[in-house]
Scaffold this motif. Structure first.
Motif, PDB file in Angstrom:
ATOM      1  N   GLY A  86    -141.291 -50.145  23.464  1.00 52.15           N
ATOM      2  CA  GLY A  86    -141.434 -51.388  24.207  1.00 52.15           C
ATOM      3  C   GLY A  86    -140.294 -52.364  23.998  1.00 52.15           C
ATOM      4  N   TYR A  87    -139.359 -52.039  23.132  1.00 50.58           N
ATOM      5  CA  TYR A  87    -138.188 -52.887  22.913  1.00 50.58           C
ATOM      6  C   TYR A  87    -137.066 -52.015  22.338  1.00 50.58           C
ATOM      7  N   THR A  88    -135.861 -52.564  22.331  1.00 50.29           N
ATOM      8  CA  THR A  88    -134.705 -51.815  21.854  1.00 50.29           C
ATOM      9  C   THR A  88    -134.265 -52.354  20.503  1.00 50.29           C
ATOM     10  N   ALA A  89    -134.145 -51.461  19.523  1.00 56.47           N
ATOM     11  CA  ALA A  89    -133.736 -51.883  18.188  1.00 56.47           C
ATOM     12  C   ALA A  89    -133.211 -50.685  17.417  1.00 56.47           C
ATOM     13  N   ILE A  90    -132.499 -50.971  16.335  1.00 56.34           N
ATOM     14  CA  ILE A  90    -132.082 -49.924  15.405  1.00 56.34           C
ATOM     15  C   ILE A  90    -132.661 -50.265  14.033  1.00 56.34           C
ATOM     16  N   GLN A  91    -132.982 -49.222  13.292  1.00 57.50           N
ATOM     17  CA  GLN A  91    -133.452 -49.398  11.923  1.00 57.50           C
ATOM     18  C   GLN A  91    -132.393 -48.832  10.991  1.00 57.50           C
ATOM     19  N   ILE A  92    -131.976 -49.627  10.013  1.00 60.80           N
ATOM     20  CA  ILE A  92    -130.946 -49.147   9.094  1.00 60.80           C
ATOM     21  C   ILE A  92    -131.506 -49.079   7.682  1.00 60.80           C
ATOM     22  N   GLY A  93    -130.978 -48.129   6.915  1.00 59.55           N
ATOM     23  CA  GLY A  93    -131.395 -47.951   5.530  1.00 59.55           C
ATOM     24  C   GLY A  93    -130.260 -48.300   4.586  1.00 59.55           C
ATOM     25  N   TYR A  94    -130.632 -48.843   3.433  1.00 52.74           N
ATOM     26  CA  TYR A  94    -129.625 -49.249   2.441  1.00 52.74           C
ATOM     27  C   TYR A  94    -130.075 -48.802   1.054  1.00 52.74           C
ATOM     28  N   GLN A  95    -129.145 -48.428   0.233  1.00 52.66           N
ATOM     29  CA  GLN A  95    -129.327 -48.009  -1.157  1.00 52.66           C
ATOM     30  C   GLN A  95    -130.144 -46.723  -1.272  1.00 52.66           C
ATOM     31  N   PRO A  96    -129.469 -45.572  -1.214  1.00 51.54           N
ATOM     32  CA  PRO A  96    -130.151 -44.287  -1.372  1.00 51.54           C
ATOM     33  C   PRO A  96    -130.854 -44.181  -2.729  1.00 51.54           C
ATOM     34  N   VAL A  97    -132.025 -43.569  -2.728  1.00 52.49           N
ATOM     35  CA  VAL A  97    -132.797 -43.381  -3.961  1.00 52.49           C
ATOM     36  C   VAL A  97    -133.323 -41.951  -3.997  1.00 52.49           C
ATOM     37  N   ALA A  98    -133.867 -41.564  -5.141  1.00 55.18           N
ATOM     38  CA  ALA A  98    -134.490 -40.249  -5.271  1.00 55.18           C
ATOM     39  C   ALA A  98    -135.790 -40.218  -4.470  1.00 55.18           C
ATOM     40  N   LYS A  99    -136.161 -39.015  -4.001  1.00 56.28           N
ATOM     41  CA  LYS A  99    -137.371 -38.895  -3.179  1.00 56.28           C
ATOM     42  C   LYS A  99    -138.615 -39.358  -3.916  1.00 56.28           C
ATOM     43  N   ARG A 100    -138.646 -39.157  -5.242  1.00 62.06           N
ATOM     44  CA  ARG A 100    -139.839 -39.526  -6.012  1.00 62.06           C
ATOM     45  C   ARG A 100    -140.082 -41.031  -6.028  1.00 62.06           C
ATOM     46  N   LYS A 101    -139.075 -41.813  -5.638  1.00 60.92           N
ATOM     47  CA  LYS A 101    -139.225 -43.267  -5.624  1.00 60.92           C
ATOM     48  C   LYS A 101    -139.963 -43.768  -4.390  1.00 60.92           C
ATOM     49  N   LEU A 102    -140.150 -42.896  -3.372  1.00 65.27           N
ATOM     50  CA  LEU A 102    -140.783 -43.314  -2.119  1.00 65.27           C
ATOM     51  C   LEU A 102    -142.160 -42.694  -1.986  1.00 65.27           C
ATOM     52  N   THR A 103    -143.002 -43.314  -1.155  1.00 67.42           N
ATOM     53  CA  THR A 103    -144.323 -42.766  -0.883  1.00 67.42           C
ATOM     54  C   THR A 103    -144.210 -41.669   0.176  1.00 67.42           C
ATOM     55  N   LYS A 104    -145.271 -40.880   0.315  1.00 65.30           N
ATOM     56  CA  LYS A 104    -145.255 -39.790   1.307  1.00 65.30           C
ATOM     57  C   LYS A 104    -145.117 -40.318   2.735  1.00 65.30           C
ATOM     58  N   PRO A 105    -145.799 -41.420   3.110  1.00 65.85           N
ATOM     59  CA  PRO A 105    -145.582 -41.946   4.463  1.00 65.85           C
ATOM     60  C   PRO A 105    -144.136 -42.371   4.703  1.00 65.85           C
ATOM     61  N   GLU A 106    -143.510 -42.985   3.697  1.00 64.74           N
ATOM     62  CA  GLU A 106    -142.108 -43.400   3.852  1.00 64.74           C
ATOM     63  C   GLU A 106    -141.197 -42.192   4.002  1.00 64.74           C
TER      64      GLU A 106
END
Length: 198
Positions: free
Chosen positions: A34-54
């Motif tokens: 419904g709108y135009t946007a970009i999502q950017i990521g910053y600071q790579p981390v190990a996979k164990r630092k994120l949740t499964k949905p992320e």
């Protein structure tokens, strides 16, 4: 913060900001979101630092795991692509930028510091030195209206400083040097976007 001297000897107060590099992790379009946007990521981390949905969200576009994700609106005719790197090369010297970040938290502050109230008389007979004064009517309505400016927590809010001029760009170290101050303490996470000078 530091200062840079011009050829004429003037001292310019500047802030040194490390920009990225950031990677585009998702592109949103009018058809799907419904709108135009970009999502950017910053600071790579190990996979164990994120949740499964992320992790599942990032794996849809084969993006690396990032600690921070931020979305920016862009025009429909943009040329961004998933995986594209965004760094200081996306800025030019002499441009003006808006910088957003969390301001320094100052804890519980009184009304004079928080809202710039004036003080009362400082004579010995006065019992109103730094108090707020009247905070409302008496029997009617018999309460303090919501939104009354009083003491409370000061700072630790999102603040945007507009129209900061880019003085210098260091491509080797990914540094952006802007004239003036930016919100928050050294090491604060900032959002920088170009602006049209108003």
């Amino acid at each position: 913060m530091t200062q840079i001297f011009t050829e004429t000897g003037d001292a310019n107060p500047v802030t040194v900001i490390k920009i990225g590099p950031c990677s585009i992790t998702q592109i949103k379009s009018v058809a799907t979101h419904g709108y135009t946007a970009i999502q950017i990521g910053y600071q790579p981390v190990a996979k164990r630092k994120l949740t499964k949905p992320e992790l599942g969200h990032l794996e849809k576009t084969n993006a690396a795991p990032f600690k921070y994700l931020k979305e920016y609106r862009v025009p429909e005719n943009h040329t961004f692509e998933v995986g594209q790197i965004i760094d200081v090369n996306n800025f030019n010297e002499g441009e003006f930028v808006d910088v957003t970040g969390k301001s320094i938290g100052k804890g519980f502050a009184g009304n004079m510091k928080r809202h710039n109230y004036g003080r009362g008389p400082m004579a010995h007979g006065s019992k109103n030195h730094r108090e707020p004064g009247s905070i409302g009517m008496g029997t009617t309505p018999g309460r303090v209206f919501p939104g009354k400016k009083m003491g409370g927590r000061l700072g630790n809010q999102n603040v945007t400083i507009s129209n900061l001029k880019i003085i210098k760009i260091d491509i080797q170290e990914n540094l952006l040097i802007v004239k003036g101050a930016v919100p928050g303490k050294p090491g604060n996470l900032l959002s920088v976007r170009t602006t049209n000078r108003r």
